[in-house]
Design a protein around this motif. Structure first.
Motif, PDB file in Angstrom:
ATOM      1  N   GLY A 158       0.485  -0.665  -0.234  1.00  0.00           N
ATOM      2  CA  GLY A 158       0.303  -0.429   0.132  1.00  0.00           C
ATOM      3  C   GLY A 158       0.776   1.387  -0.101  1.00  0.00           C
ATOM      4  N   GLU A 159       1.925   1.234  -0.247  1.00  0.00           N
ATOM      5  CA  GLU A 159       3.047   2.101   0.136  1.00  0.00           C
ATOM      6  C   GLU A 159       3.768   2.948  -2.097  1.00  0.00           C
ATOM      7  N   PRO A 160       3.809   3.933  -1.861  1.00  0.00           N
ATOM      8  CA  PRO A 160       5.262   3.484  -3.575  1.00  0.00           C
ATOM      9  C   PRO A 160       5.656   2.526  -3.235  1.00  0.00           C
ATOM     10  N   GLY A 161       6.755   2.011  -4.844  1.00  0.00           N
ATOM     11  CA  GLY A 161       7.571   1.446  -4.354  1.00  0.00           C
ATOM     12  C   GLY A 161       8.441   1.715  -5.945  1.00  0.00           C
ATOM     13  N   GLN A 162       8.855   0.693  -6.672  1.00  0.00           N
ATOM     14  CA  GLN A 162       9.652   1.436  -7.588  1.00  0.00           C
ATOM     15  C   GLN A 162       8.957   2.351  -8.334  1.00  0.00           C
ATOM     16  N   PRO A 163      10.001   3.287  -8.639  1.00  0.00           N
ATOM     17  CA  PRO A 163       9.673   5.276  -9.216  1.00  0.00           C
ATOM     18  C   PRO A 163       8.431   3.961 -11.333  1.00  0.00           C
ATOM     19  N   ARG A 164       7.599   4.817 -10.952  1.00  0.00           N
ATOM     20  CA  ARG A 164       6.533   3.858 -12.307  1.00  0.00           C
ATOM     21  C   ARG A 164       7.515   4.829 -13.239  1.00  0.00           C
TER      22      ARG A 164
END
Length: 390
Positions: free
Chosen positions: A341-347
């Motif tokens: 539920g949190e940002p992972g690798q850069p989109r």
């Protein structure tokens, strides 16, 4: 080859004049036996076309000797006259092939609300039955002609074949390019086999196959009034057939046809597979995948090559599936853009320029999985469907 790949079947596709384009628009597939066992599944839309109402009666006894299909008109919401057109079409096929009208399935596809020209239909049936009696009606060209005759907005015909080590074959043809959503997707599908199976065995195999293939194709969330998937068995190859093995082969044919329908969806520029893993139940996995597939915001983002994973989570959250909203992982084309539920690798690492797009949603709630097939929402889709009836 498709419907003629299995022994004991003949097919024809002809120009009846139902389409203004002058292309083939009427097909017949005949089961030459020795068996005439069959099964079929139909749209779950409560608003059903006349051919579906007719064919639901025909399939009740599990016996089908032929199926006649037309493009150029859905024969839906055409009243008593429309049902009579369906009935007389079956009667004409029966008279020409010397079979019972009660053993003839009828399928139609095209615009809802327009009457079909019965005289053109009858003349087309005459031409098609003449073609069935000619040499080559059981060959690949005949199968292709039938597959072409059922096309509407399709860019190309859809065919698939599986041959078993035991010697029996499953073949199939399909049409569909829009209104692709369960039940079944907007399609006409004819499947044939020369395996010696009875109607109960065919029904079991067909329902298992469609449940994980056609019923999980959800291109645009719109359900048709005419969907029909029919499975016919000739029994022309008299070998013992393991039902599980047959079901697996049938499922592969259905999966291939479903993927071809997805790839030919109206105006699409991306073919999207939404894979949901570690769901509490299979139904939960299907519900989550289908919710994402029906999000216009998500589909528009994919069209714009924008890996906006927030739109994925927003769609997941509208379902009743069991999961912790803050434990979900999302990957797009192999890039883990969301972790717990949190940002992972850069989109920005996600490459959406290829046509194929894969979205992996891990719910961390169980062990069930399901994959829904869909497409992006494009300008071309909107344009084509704004002018369909003109």
């Amino acid at each position: 080859m498709s419907v003629t790949a299995a022994s004991g079947f003949a097919a024809a596709g002809v120009v009846a004049g139902l389409k203004s384009s002058g292309k083939r628009d009427l097909a017949i597939v005949q089961n030459l036996g020795p068996l005439a066992s069959a099964a079929a599944v139909f749209t779950t839309n409560r608003c059903k076309a006349n051919p579906v109402l007719w064919s639901e009666q025909v399939i009740a006894d599990g016996v089908v000797s032929a199926i006649v299909l037309n493009s150029g008109g859905a024969n839906c919401y055409t009243g008593a006259r429309g049902f009579q057109t369906t009935h007389e079409t079956a009667e004409t096929v029966a008279e020409r092939l010397e079979i019972s009208a009660g053993d003839v399935l009828v399928c139609s596809t095209g615009l809802i609300g327009d009457q079909l020209d019965l005289d053109l239909l009858k003349a087309g049936v005459w031409d098609a039955t003449l073609a069935l009696q000619s040499a080559g009606s059981d060959g690949p060209d005949a199968g292709l002609a039938a597959a072409e005759a059922i096309m509407t907005t399709d860019a190309k015909p859809k065919e698939a074949v599986q041959v078993s080590p035991a010697g029996w074959t499953v073949g199939g043809m399909a049409k569909g390019a829009g209104m692709l959503a369960p039940g079944l997707a907007t399609m006409l599908v004819v499947l044939t086999t020369d395996a010696p199976l009875d109607s109960e065995q065919l029904d079991s195999a067909l329902r298992q196959a469609t449940r994980v293939t056609f019923d999980r194709l959800d291109s645009d969330g719109c359900m048709s009034t005419n969907d029909t998937v029919a499975l016919l068995a000739s029994g022309a190859i008299g070998v013992n057939t393991d039902l599980d093995e047959f079901t697996a082969a049938l499922t592969e044919v259905c999966r291939s046809l479903a993927e071809q329908l997805q790839a030919d969806a109206e105006g699409a520029s991306h073919d999207i597979a939404i894979e949901v893993v570690n769901a509490r139940t299979e139904d939960d996995a299907v519900a989550v995948g289908r919710s994402v597939s029906r999000s216009n915001l998500f589909k528009a983002a994919i069209f714009g090559n924008d890996p906006n994973w927030g739109r994925v989570l927003a769609a997941v959250g509208t379902t009743d599936a069991e999961f912790d909203p803050y434990a979900i992982d999302v990957a797009i084309n192999g890039v883990q853009v969301c972790v717990a539920g949190e940002p992972g690798q850069p989109r920005e690492l996600v490459d959406l320029t290829p046509r194929a797009a894969h979205v992996l949603i891990d719910l961390h709630a169980g062990e069930a999985t399901a994959t829904i097939l869909t497409n992006d929402l494009t300008h071309d889709y909107v344009h084509e469907n704004s002018a369909y009836a003109s």
